[in-house]
Design an enzyme around this catalytic site. Structure first.
Site, mmCIF file in Angstrom:
data_model
loop_
_atom_site.group_PDB
_atom_site.id
_atom_site.type_symbol
_atom_site.label_atom_id
_atom_site.label_comp_id
_atom_site.label_asym_id
_atom_site.label_seq_id
_atom_site.Cartn_x
_atom_site.Cartn_y
_atom_site.Cartn_z
ATOM 1 N N SER A 70 0.694 -1.259 0.033
ATOM 2 C CA SER A 70 -0.102 -0.092 0.136
ATOM 3 C C SER A 70 0.895 1.148 0.231
ATOM 4 O O SER A 70 2.045 1.289 0.379
ATOM 5 C CB SER A 70 -0.824 -0.104 1.097
ATOM 6 O OG SER A 70 -1.579 -1.191 1.212
HETATM 7 N N1 SAH Z 1 -1.231 -3.561 3.485
HETATM 8 C C1 SAH Z 1 -0.527 -4.615 2.558
HETATM 9 C C2 SAH Z 1 -1.603 -4.563 1.074
HETATM 10 C C3 SAH Z 1 -1.464 -5.598 0.480
HETATM 11 S S1 SAH Z 1 -2.595 -5.481 -1.140
HETATM 12 C C4 SAH Z 1 0.803 -4.020 2.102
HETATM 13 O O1 SAH Z 1 0.955 -2.612 2.238
HETATM 14 O O2 SAH Z 1 1.528 -4.770 1.616
HETATM 15 C C5 SAH Z 1 -3.898 -6.465 -0.390
HETATM 16 C C6 SAH Z 1 -3.832 -7.801 0.080
HETATM 17 O O3 SAH Z 1 -5.188 -8.308 0.441
HETATM 18 C C7 SAH Z 1 -3.320 -8.646 -0.886
HETATM 19 O O4 SAH Z 1 -2.286 -9.229 -0.497
HETATM 20 C C8 SAH Z 1 -4.344 -9.572 -1.318
HETATM 21 O O5 SAH Z 1 -3.740 -10.826 -1.530
HETATM 22 C C9 SAH Z 1 -4.939 -9.637 0.050
HETATM 23 N N2 SAH Z 1 -6.504 -10.069 -0.184
HETATM 24 C C10 SAH Z 1 -7.432 -9.804 -1.207
HETATM 25 N N3 SAH Z 1 -8.470 -10.433 -0.749
HETATM 26 C C11 SAH Z 1 -8.396 -10.986 0.361
HETATM 27 C C12 SAH Z 1 -9.324 -11.764 1.025
HETATM 28 N N4 SAH Z 1 -10.552 -11.877 0.624
HETATM 29 N N5 SAH Z 1 -8.621 -12.269 2.443
HETATM 30 C C13 SAH Z 1 -7.446 -12.016 2.637
HETATM 31 N N6 SAH Z 1 -6.694 -11.206 1.938
HETATM 32 C C14 SAH Z 1 -7.043 -10.755 0.831
#
Ligand code: SAH
Length: 221
Positions: A70
């Protein structure tokens, strides 16, 4: 001496981190606890080496599997809003991704319960947090749309992927007085703050337009 400076990164990086913090302040982030943690935490360790020179830009970056770490501004904003309700003891995070937001939270709250549906991302995040000696984060490989009911209720819930609608399973996992911050929508998304004001009442606030990866269902290994 920075307590996370385990790889001895030099002054250049210190300056670029300070620049990022100045940018966050310019954008209205003013909680000193959040700014201090984000100044100290080595975001470059959460990104593949090929992109790590861009780690202190205020931008989302790819982390593989079509996902992104993010944008620092949004991490700061969401964390600040959660802390505004008082220091949460138990926090549910949906979408561990790189583990960067988990690490920021780990420095500021009691315990973080983080759910990720993509197993390789979860494994990498776990090892990064271990490397940083952050031991108050608990990981689950699952569809976070169902929350983590056995560990609830949570004082705060934060979600890094946007569902079309807030999954109904999450509401009862919020403690009374607890706060949930979550992006909602498809092509057009908004960041929402939900506060559980009583056993049966939830206040909804729309904060700002955002762009998150979609919340997907099921889990993948
Ligand atoms: N805050 C994290 C954001 C990663 S992007 C960072 O800064 O690295 C969002 C993440 O949500 C991804 O890794 C994706 O795989 C996850 N995601 C999407 N849908 C999801 C779900 N239903 N359950 C768990 N994780 C999910």
């Amino acid at each position: 001496m920075n307590k996370f400076d385990i790889q001895g990164i030099g002054m250049t990086s210190r300056r670029t981190r300070d620049r990022l913090i100045a940018r966050l302040v310019e954008q209205g982030i003013d909680d000193p606890r959040v700014l201090e943690v984000m100044r100290e935490l080595p975001r470059h360790l959460f990104i593949d080496e090929a992109l790590s020179h861009r780690a202190y830009e205020d931008t989302a970056l790819p982390i593989g599997f079509n996902q992104t770490i993010s944008q620092p501004y949004i991490v700061a904003k969401m964390t600040e809003i959660l802390l505004n309700g008082g220091r949460p003891e138990r926090v549910l995070e949906i979408g561990t991704g790189s583990g960067y937001q988990s690490a920021v939270l780990a420095c500021l709250v009691g315990k973080v319960f983080s759910v990720e549906r993509i197993l390789p991302l979860q494994k990498k995040a776990r090892s990064r947090l271990r490397e940083l000696s952050l031991r108050n984060v608990y990981f689950k490989h699952a569809d976070g749309g169902f929350g983590w009911p056995e560990k609830g209720p949570f004082d705060a819930i934060t979600c890094a992927a946007a569902p079309e609608q807030i999954p109904s399973e999450l509401y009862p996992q919020l403690a009374i007085g607890g706060r949930m911050i979550i992006p909602v929508g498809g092509d057009k998304q908004e960041l929402r703050l939900v506060i559980r004001s009583s056993d049966t009442e939830y206040e909804h606030h729309v904060l700002e337009g955002v762009k998150f990866v979609p919340m997907l269902s099921g889990s993948v290994v």
